[in-house]
Design a protein around this motif. Structure first.
Motif, mmCIF file in Angstrom:
data_model
loop_
_atom_site.group_PDB
_atom_site.id
_atom_site.type_symbol
_atom_site.label_atom_id
_atom_site.label_comp_id
_atom_site.label_asym_id
_atom_site.label_seq_id
_atom_site.Cartn_x
_atom_site.Cartn_y
_atom_site.Cartn_z
ATOM 1 N N VAL A 39 -10.029 3.145 2.462
ATOM 2 C CA VAL A 39 -9.352 1.856 2.601
ATOM 3 C C VAL A 39 -10.409 0.765 2.730
ATOM 4 O O VAL A 39 -11.195 0.759 3.669
ATOM 5 C CB VAL A 39 -8.428 1.825 3.833
ATOM 6 C CG1 VAL A 39 -7.722 0.474 3.917
ATOM 7 C CG2 VAL A 39 -7.415 2.959 3.781
ATOM 8 N N LEU A 46 -8.378 9.569 2.029
ATOM 9 C CA LEU A 46 -8.059 8.184 1.704
ATOM 10 C C LEU A 46 -9.222 7.259 2.065
ATOM 11 O O LEU A 46 -9.801 7.386 3.142
ATOM 12 C CB LEU A 46 -6.803 7.738 2.465
ATOM 13 C CG LEU A 46 -6.313 6.303 2.229
ATOM 14 C CD1 LEU A 46 -5.864 6.119 0.784
ATOM 15 C CD2 LEU A 46 -5.182 5.965 3.197
ATOM 16 N N VAL A 67 -12.062 3.842 6.625
ATOM 17 C CA VAL A 67 -11.578 2.463 6.649
ATOM 18 C C VAL A 67 -12.749 1.534 6.933
ATOM 19 O O VAL A 67 -13.546 1.797 7.844
ATOM 20 C CB VAL A 67 -10.494 2.255 7.736
ATOM 21 C CG1 VAL A 67 -9.973 0.816 7.701
ATOM 22 C CG2 VAL A 67 -9.350 3.235 7.568
ATOM 23 N N ILE A 98 0.839 -1.200 0.000
ATOM 24 C CA ILE A 98 0.000 0.000 0.000
ATOM 25 C C ILE A 98 0.869 1.242 0.000
ATOM 26 O O ILE A 98 0.628 2.191 -0.761
ATOM 27 C CB ILE A 98 -0.944 -0.016 1.216
ATOM 28 C CG1 ILE A 98 -1.877 -1.231 1.151
ATOM 29 C CG2 ILE A 98 -1.738 1.282 1.302
ATOM 30 C CD1 ILE A 98 -2.764 -1.405 2.363
ATOM 31 N N THR A 156 -7.241 0.523 -1.813
ATOM 32 C CA THR A 156 -7.116 1.915 -1.385
ATOM 33 C C THR A 156 -7.457 2.817 -2.560
ATOM 34 O O THR A 156 -7.143 2.508 -3.716
ATOM 35 C CB THR A 156 -5.699 2.242 -0.876
ATOM 36 O OG1 THR A 156 -4.743 1.935 -1.912
ATOM 37 C CG2 THR A 156 -5.365 1.454 0.373
ATOM 38 N N VAL A 161 -9.504 9.776 6.864
ATOM 39 C CA VAL A 161 -9.347 8.421 6.338
ATOM 40 C C VAL A 161 -10.613 7.623 6.638
ATOM 41 O O VAL A 161 -11.070 7.568 7.784
ATOM 42 C CB VAL A 161 -8.130 7.706 6.959
ATOM 43 C CG1 VAL A 161 -7.968 6.315 6.346
ATOM 44 C CG2 VAL A 161 -6.859 8.524 6.769
#
Length: 341
Positions: free
Chosen positions: A326, A324, A267, A248, A336, A265
């Motif tokens: 994920v 981001l 996730v 990654i 990602t 982020v």
């Protein structure tokens, strides 16, 4: 990325959880009421996962209904009609039927008159749907793609439990929520808001048997006992630990990015203890990770668009900031994607 590739951006993301909320204590009470002689330890679901509440849709709701509702909301927010879309992708772990593709049902519900397809990869389905949309836009084949998801994991939760072993393998079904999401992915100029500036996908498919919903396919076409989630939590943790996070980092670096660059982020989240571990392994600032699991449970592939919506509503990113996404999914799959907010 090649200079001849057409840039894409994600716009108008919306997500929602189903209307009926249940605390994990209520979930445990339902297991007790449905089982003969088995009682799970009080509070075990919350302790294992960090989930406080989940959401279930009504008995007459289908995966396509949740997706169509999100699609209508997203298109309306952008001032678009369903006829303005030239491809509809239903990207979800859940589906209404084995055949035809659930995307047909969603398209019929919202009045779309474009080609359709289903994309399915467990909890990474929505992220892979966006990947497919971007790739097709990049070739010039499509200009505006509607990616929708409708997750109904409540239909695969086992309530009548015979013993501790069966309860343990069924735990994932008790902490998952029904939810819907939609996003428009469209052609854009370089530097546009929502531009996709990074994408990377990997898999460790040797772990495919760790978590399953076995029924309905060619292996178990008519076995009702195979229509419930089963998962080995310990093996799942080991499987995700086998993912090489350095891959990654290398992929981000190739696009001129590092984990330290992101202001927020999203996730995918199954259990809070493992979210902490994964964030540490990847080197993410934990305070930048958007949490949805405690109050909304595991929303399968709707998790990332739900977190996108929270980033937007809480103004965690400003125009131009890198964000981001994920994805972590059974199989095992990892992905990602980074966007310019």
């Amino acid at each position: 990325m090649s200079g001849s590739r057409i840039a894409s951006r994600i716009t108008g993301v919306s997500a929602h959880v189903a209307e009926h909320a249940m605390t994990v204590e209520q979930v445990e009470a339902r297991v007790i009421a449905s089982s003969e002689g088995f009682t799970p330890p009080t509070g075990v679901l919350g302790r294992l996962t960090g989930v406080r509440s989940i959401h279930h849709a009504g008995p007459d709701t289908q995966a396509s209904d949740l997706a169509a509702a999100a699609a209508t909301r997203t298109l309306s927010s952008l001032g678009l009609e369903a006829t303005d879309v030239d491809l509809l992708v239903f990207a979800s772990a859940s589906q209404d039927l084995v055949e035809p593709a659930t995307s047909h049902i969603v398209a019929d519900r919202i009045g779309a008159r474009c080609p359709v397809m289903d994309v399915k990869n467990a909890c990474n389905s929505w992220l892979n749907g966006v990947q497919v949309a971007e790739a097709l836009i990049g070739t010039g084949r499509h200009e505006r793609v509607l990616v929708v998801s409708g997750e109904m994991p409540s239909r695969a939760a086992r309530w009548d439990v015979r013993d501790v072993a069966q309860f343990v393998e069924s735990v994932p079904g008790y902490t998952m929520s029904d939810a819907g999401a939609a996003a428009v992915v469209e052609r854009a100029g370089a530097g546009a808001r929502g531009e996709i500036v990074h994408r990377w996908f990997g898999a460790e498919s040797r772990h495919w048997s760790v978590g399953q919903l076995p029924g309905g396919g060619t292996r178990h076409p008519r076995d009702l006992d195979k229509t419930f989630f089963v998962m080995d939590g310990a093996r799942l943790r080991q499987a995700f630990d086998s993912v090489d996070v350095e891959e990654i980092h290398r992929a981000l670096k190739a696009d001129g990015l590092g984990v330290e660059d992101f202001v927020a982020v999203a996730v995918h989240q199954v259990a809070m203890p493992y979210l902490d571990v994964f964030a540490e392994r990847l080197g993410l600032r934990r305070d930048l990770v958007v949490e949805t699991l405690p109050d909304h449970g595991n929303c399968a592939s709707v998790t990332l668009p739900l977190q996108w919506q929270q980033i937007e509503q809480r103004r965690l990113a400003q125009p131009g900031d890198p964000v981001l996404l994920v994805g972590l999914a059974g199989g095992i799959s990892v992905g990602t994607m980074a966007v310019r907010w």
